[in-house]
Design a protein around this motif. Structure first.
Motif, PDB file in Angstrom:
ATOM      1  N   HIS A 137       1.190  10.427  -4.422  1.00 18.01           N
ATOM      2  CA  HIS A 137       1.951   9.405  -3.513  1.00 18.01           C
ATOM      3  C   HIS A 137       0.778   8.330  -2.726  1.00 18.01           C
ATOM      4  CE1 HIS A 137       3.804   8.393   0.548  1.00 18.01           C
ATOM      5  NE2 HIS A 137       4.380   7.394  -0.546  1.00 18.01           N
ATOM      6  N   ASP A 138      -0.148   9.275  -2.638  1.00 19.27           N
ATOM      7  CA  ASP A 138      -1.341   8.267  -1.984  1.00 19.27           C
ATOM      8  C   ASP A 138      -2.139   7.286  -2.728  1.00 19.27           C
ATOM      9  OD1 ASP A 138      -2.544  10.522  -3.248  1.00 19.27           O
ATOM     10  OD2 ASP A 138      -4.183  10.550  -1.694  1.00 19.27           O
ATOM     11  N   ARG A 139      -1.786   7.096  -4.146  1.00 17.84           N
ATOM     12  CA  ARG A 139      -2.125   6.274  -4.967  1.00 17.84           C
ATOM     13  C   ARG A 139      -1.135   5.421  -5.564  1.00 17.84           C
ATOM     14  NH1 ARG A 139      -4.499  11.543  -8.343  1.00 17.84           N
ATOM     15  NH2 ARG A 139      -5.873  12.339  -6.529  1.00 17.84           N
TER      16      ARG A 139
ATOM     17  N   GLU B 140       0.799  -1.136  -0.063  1.00 19.78           N
ATOM     18  CA  GLU B 140      -0.083  -0.023  -0.021  1.00 19.78           C
ATOM     19  C   GLU B 140       0.758   1.151   0.031  1.00 19.78           C
ATOM     20  OE1 GLU B 140      -3.074   0.044  -0.035  1.00 19.78           O
ATOM     21  OE2 GLU B 140      -3.831  -1.873   0.356  1.00 19.78           O
ATOM     22  N   PRO B 141       0.469   2.322  -0.449  1.00 17.45           N
ATOM     23  CA  PRO B 141       1.011   3.669  -0.289  1.00 17.45           C
ATOM     24  C   PRO B 141       1.802   3.893   0.936  1.00 17.45           C
ATOM     25  CG  PRO B 141      -1.151   3.914  -1.670  1.00 17.45           C
ATOM     26  CD  PRO B 141      -1.119   2.678  -0.989  1.00 17.45           C
ATOM     27  N   THR B 142       1.168   3.521   2.175  1.00 19.52           N
ATOM     28  CA  THR B 142       1.967   3.905   3.270  1.00 19.52           C
ATOM     29  C   THR B 142       2.927   3.219   3.787  1.00 19.52           C
ATOM     30  OG1 THR B 142      -0.218   2.969   4.439  1.00 19.52           O
ATOM     31  CG2 THR B 142      -0.308   5.351   3.893  1.00 19.52           C
TER      32      THR B 142
END
Length: 201
Positions: free
Chosen positions: A157-159, A107-109
């Motif tokens: 970035h969150d994608r 995942e992005p994080t």
């Protein structure tokens, strides 16, 4: 007649050449095996295929890495069913590589996705700006205008998600006018070779 030792040596050389070629093609934008076909299955069990860019290769663990927008259908499909097939073909060498295995999604994080994002050039980061993949556009140039207007290096970035594909089976196929040649290689979860054999084309 080819003896067992010669056959084993030939299979070993073939298997090694596949991973050496993939590793080299990551750095060659125009190479055939840098652009591979990633095949997944959606919730209705319909096969889906698309071209993806090979971003990284780990010959030791027998894994391939791809990047994608986490809003894309393939991300949803692989979340629901991590089993996948990757297919590549080079018209110059007439070689086909088919890989079967499963994916691990970052995942992005996640630390790995954050690290991968930090290594991307700005123009690549820009591909994650804009609407979700597959959404309808009022005109074909809408996305291009959004990209040209973006100056935020962190936007998107969150994608950004990373797909790591672990290979369980490698099917190597050589097209030839005289006689097609085919071989298969099996791997365990750590990338160690479990089997290698010639198979009927």
């Amino acid at each position: 007649m080819i003896g067992a030792k010669e056959v084993e040596m030939t299979l070993t050389q073939i298997e090694r050449s596949v991973w050496e070629t993939l590793q080299a093609d990551v750095q060659r934008p125009g190479s055939s095996f840098r652009y591979l076909n990633l095949c997944s299955v959606d919730h209705a069990l319909t096969p889906k295929a698309r071209i993806v860019v090979l971003r990284k290769v780990d010959p030791k663990r027998r894994s391939l890495e791809f990047h994608t927008d986490t809003r894309s259908p393939k991300w949803r499909e692989l979340t629901g069913n991590p089993s996948a097939t990757v297919l590549g073909y080079c018209p110059e060498t007439r070689l086909q590589y088919r890989f079967e295995g499963h994916v691990t999604l970052f995942e992005p994080t996640s630390d790995y996705a954050v690290s991968s994002w930090s290594a991307l050039p700005f123009h690549t980061r820009n591909t994650y700006v804009g609407g979700p993949p597959g959404d309808e556009l009022p005109e074909p140039h809408t996305t291009k205008e959004i990209l040209l207007g973006n100056t935020d290096s962190q936007q998107g970035h969150d994608r950004f998600g990373v797909i790591v594909f672990s290979v369980a089976l490698l099917d190597w196929f050589k097209l030839s006018r005289e006689s097609n040649i085919r071989a298969q290689f099996g791997y365990d979860e750590n990338g160690e070779i479990l089997s290698r054999s010639w198979v009927n084309p």
